[in-house]
Design a protein around this motif. Structure first.
Motif, PDB file in Angstrom:
ATOM      1  N   ARG A   1      99.935 -15.807  64.798  1.00 27.84           N
ATOM      2  CA  ARG A   1     100.343 -14.860  65.825  1.00 27.84           C
ATOM      3  C   ARG A   1      99.293 -14.814  66.936  1.00 27.84           C
ATOM      4  O   ARG A   1      98.233 -15.405  66.827  1.00 27.84           O
ATOM      5  CB  ARG A   1     100.544 -13.467  65.231  1.00 27.84           C
ATOM      6  N   GLY A   2      99.636 -14.093  68.029  1.00 26.46           N
ATOM      7  CA  GLY A   2      98.666 -13.866  69.083  1.00 26.46           C
ATOM      8  C   GLY A   2      98.678 -14.877  70.208  1.00 26.46           C
ATOM      9  O   GLY A   2      97.807 -14.834  71.083  1.00 26.46           O
ATOM     10  N   ILE A   3      99.639 -15.801  70.227  1.00 29.08           N
ATOM     11  CA  ILE A   3      99.759 -16.721  71.356  1.00 29.08           C
ATOM     12  C   ILE A   3     100.255 -15.913  72.560  1.00 29.08           C
ATOM     13  O   ILE A   3     101.232 -15.169  72.452  1.00 29.08           O
ATOM     14  CB  ILE A   3     100.739 -17.864  71.034  1.00 29.08           C
ATOM     15  N   PRO A   4      99.580 -16.017  73.720  1.00 28.17           N
ATOM     16  CA  PRO A   4      99.998 -15.214  74.867  1.00 28.17           C
ATOM     17  C   PRO A   4     101.471 -15.410  75.211  1.00 28.17           C
ATOM     18  O   PRO A   4     102.004 -16.518  75.116  1.00 28.17           O
ATOM     19  CB  PRO A   4      99.096 -15.720  75.996  1.00 28.17           C
ATOM     20  N   LYS A   5     102.127 -14.300  75.611  1.00 21.04           N
ATOM     21  CA  LYS A   5     103.532 -14.349  76.014  1.00 21.04           C
ATOM     22  C   LYS A   5     103.648 -13.952  77.472  1.00 21.04           C
ATOM     23  O   LYS A   5     102.791 -13.250  78.024  1.00 21.04           O
ATOM     24  CB  LYS A   5     104.384 -13.415  75.161  1.00 21.04           C
ATOM     25  N   GLY A   6     104.721 -14.411  78.085  1.00 20.94           N
ATOM     26  CA  GLY A   6     105.016 -14.056  79.465  1.00 20.94           C
ATOM     27  C   GLY A   6     106.488 -14.234  79.728  1.00 20.94           C
ATOM     28  O   GLY A   6     107.256 -14.661  78.856  1.00 20.94           O
ATOM     29  N   THR A   7     106.909 -13.908  80.940  1.00 23.85           N
ATOM     30  CA  THR A   7     108.306 -14.161  81.302  1.00 23.85           C
ATOM     31  C   THR A   7     108.604 -15.650  81.248  1.00 23.85           C
ATOM     32  O   THR A   7     109.659 -16.074  80.778  1.00 23.85           O
ATOM     33  CB  THR A   7     108.592 -13.611  82.711  1.00 23.85           C
ATOM     34  N   ASN A   8     107.647 -16.455  81.707  1.00 25.71           N
ATOM     35  CA  ASN A   8     107.783 -17.909  81.696  1.00 25.71           C
ATOM     36  C   ASN A   8     106.538 -18.540  81.081  1.00 25.71           C
ATOM     37  O   ASN A   8     105.548 -17.861  80.818  1.00 25.71           O
ATOM     38  CB  ASN A   8     107.990 -18.442  83.118  1.00 25.71           C
ATOM     39  N   HIS A   9     106.616 -19.832  80.872  1.00 31.55           N
ATOM     40  CA  HIS A   9     105.506 -20.632  80.350  1.00 31.55           C
ATOM     41  C   HIS A   9     105.044 -20.143  78.983  1.00 31.55           C
ATOM     42  O   HIS A   9     103.868 -19.882  78.750  1.00 31.55           O
ATOM     43  CB  HIS A   9     104.325 -20.643  81.328  1.00 31.55           C
TER      44      HIS A   9
END
Length: 403
Positions: free
Chosen positions: A189-197
């Motif tokens: 867990r902990g992989i950065p999230k965003g709207t894209n990419h």
């Protein structure tokens, strides 16, 4: 000749044969030690132990195993054999089952479906709890456990409310449709999230380690930050720990990526990855442990030796690459905005000829391509992802025959 003389001569003959055998063995050892190829050289960025532990690294294989590679023809071909199934909604990951059937994830619906590759029949396994679709995020990459024959575990990469993560679930085909997935066990867990990419591609390598393509979520500085898991290729054990021999003693295997969308190995266990550029260049990269691929300092090729240059680069309207597969001596790269399938013939880790584009505009946006043995590929379209123009039957899985 006396009996004593005969004995002496016999002893000399035996000694000469022993010396000859020793010399022959020495010649073989020297020959094996001097044999080399592109894939046997330790490459930059990682320690020697890291280079030896991962695909595309040094090997102590005998000379006979290092035979010259056969370069594929400069020109290839693609034939669409048939439509395997249609009516899929936002398909993303694809995992062929050894017992037959194709598992496909729905990014926006958060479900996994089994497709009978012979009849096209679809059976929903169930929904993955915790998926929070949005933008380019949702339920994405799928991979089967390297011990799938005994544990029946399916791995999935998805966007949650707080991060991107990887889970594994027991697949039990004997249960009723919709109830065939066990409770998810969070592996990483902990992989950065965003709207894209958000990255999203996962695959087990020849070393049975889990490789993960991530994105920098438009926070460009994450790509060069070796303490962040954003904008990276990660290498994990099946339990989600940093894999032994990783170059930085962390999950990070390579860095300086913008948004890694495809992972595949060639016949010599060298790793390749496709990557979205920004406004100018998309890339196909040969991934080495500890390699820095330049983003955001460079996009595409660079004259700066501290960055790894791509195998090739494309304008973003020609590619916007997603999944890749290796077959028939070439990397096959699916294009989203480019709406075409690229063939990149290889000579080691370099092109042996200029890439060819196939299926241009014929099936719309192309998301995932998976090798199925020999010259057979599975190809997943992506017209229902919010950026396409869905037509009748979209989205589909196609069977291809390639050379």
């Amino acid at each position: 000749m006396t009996r004593r003389a005969c004995c002496v001569e016999g002893i000399l003959i035996v000694q000469r044969r022993a010396v000859t055998a020793v010399l022959a063995a020495a010649v073989l050892l020297v020959t094996a030690g001097c044999s080399s190829g592109d894939d046997w050289e330790p490459e930059g960025g990682g320690s020697a132990s890291a280079d030896r532990s991962g695909p595309g690294a040094s090997s102590s294989a005998p000379a006979s195993a290092q035979a010259a590679e056969e370069t594929p023809p400069a020109k290839g071909s693609v034939k669409v054999v048939r439509t395997v199934t249609e009516g899929l909604k936002t398909p993303w990951g694809l995992a062929p089952l050894p017992e037959g059937g194709l598992l496909v994830s729905s990014r926006d619906e958060g479900t996994i479906t089994r497709v009978d590759e012979k009849t096209g029949k679809k059976t929903e396994l169930g929904a993955v709890p915790g998926v929070a679709p949005g933008g380019e995020g949702g339920l994405m990459g799928l991979a089967l456990s390297p011990s799938y024959a005994s544990d029946h575990m399916v791995y999935a990469y998805f966007t949650s409310d707080s991060d991107n993560r990887i889970v594994r679930m027991l697949y039990d085909a004997d249960k009723p449709a919709g109830e065939q997935l066990g409770a998810p066990d969070t592996v990483f867990r902990g992989i950065p999230k965003g709207t894209n990419h958000n990255g999203g591609r996962i695959a087990f390598g020849p070393d049975k380690m889990l490789y993960v393509g991530t994105g920098e979520t438009y926070v460009t500085e994450l790509a060069q930050d070796k303490k962040s898991t954003g904008g990276k290729v990660l290498r994990l054990t099946p339990e989600g720990e940093p894999a032994p021999g990783n170059p930085f003693g962390s999950p990070v295997y390579s860095y300086g990526h913008r948004n890694v969308q495809g992972l595949a190995w060639d016949s010599k266990q060298r790793l390749f990855a496709s990557e979205f550029g920004q406004d100018t260049w998309d890339e196909l990269n040969h991934i080495v442990p500890g390699g820095n691929y330049g983003w955001p300092d460079v996009e595409g090729r660079s004259d700066d030796s501290k960055y790894r240059n791509p195998v090739d680069q494309w304008s973003t309207d020609e590619a916007s690459p997603s999944g890749i597969a290796y077959a028939q001596g070439s990397v096959w790269m699916a294009g989203l905005r480019g709406k075409r399938l690229w063939r990149i013939p290889l000579d080691g880790t370099k092109e042996s000829a200029r890439p060819q584009a196939f299926l241009e505009g014929d099936h719309g946006r192309l998301r995932t391509v998976v090798a199925a043995g020999g010259g057979k590929l599975w190809l997943v379209t992506s017209e229902t992802d919010g950026r396409g123009t869905p037509g009748k039957g979209d989205d589909k899985i196609l069977e291809l025959r390639v050379t």
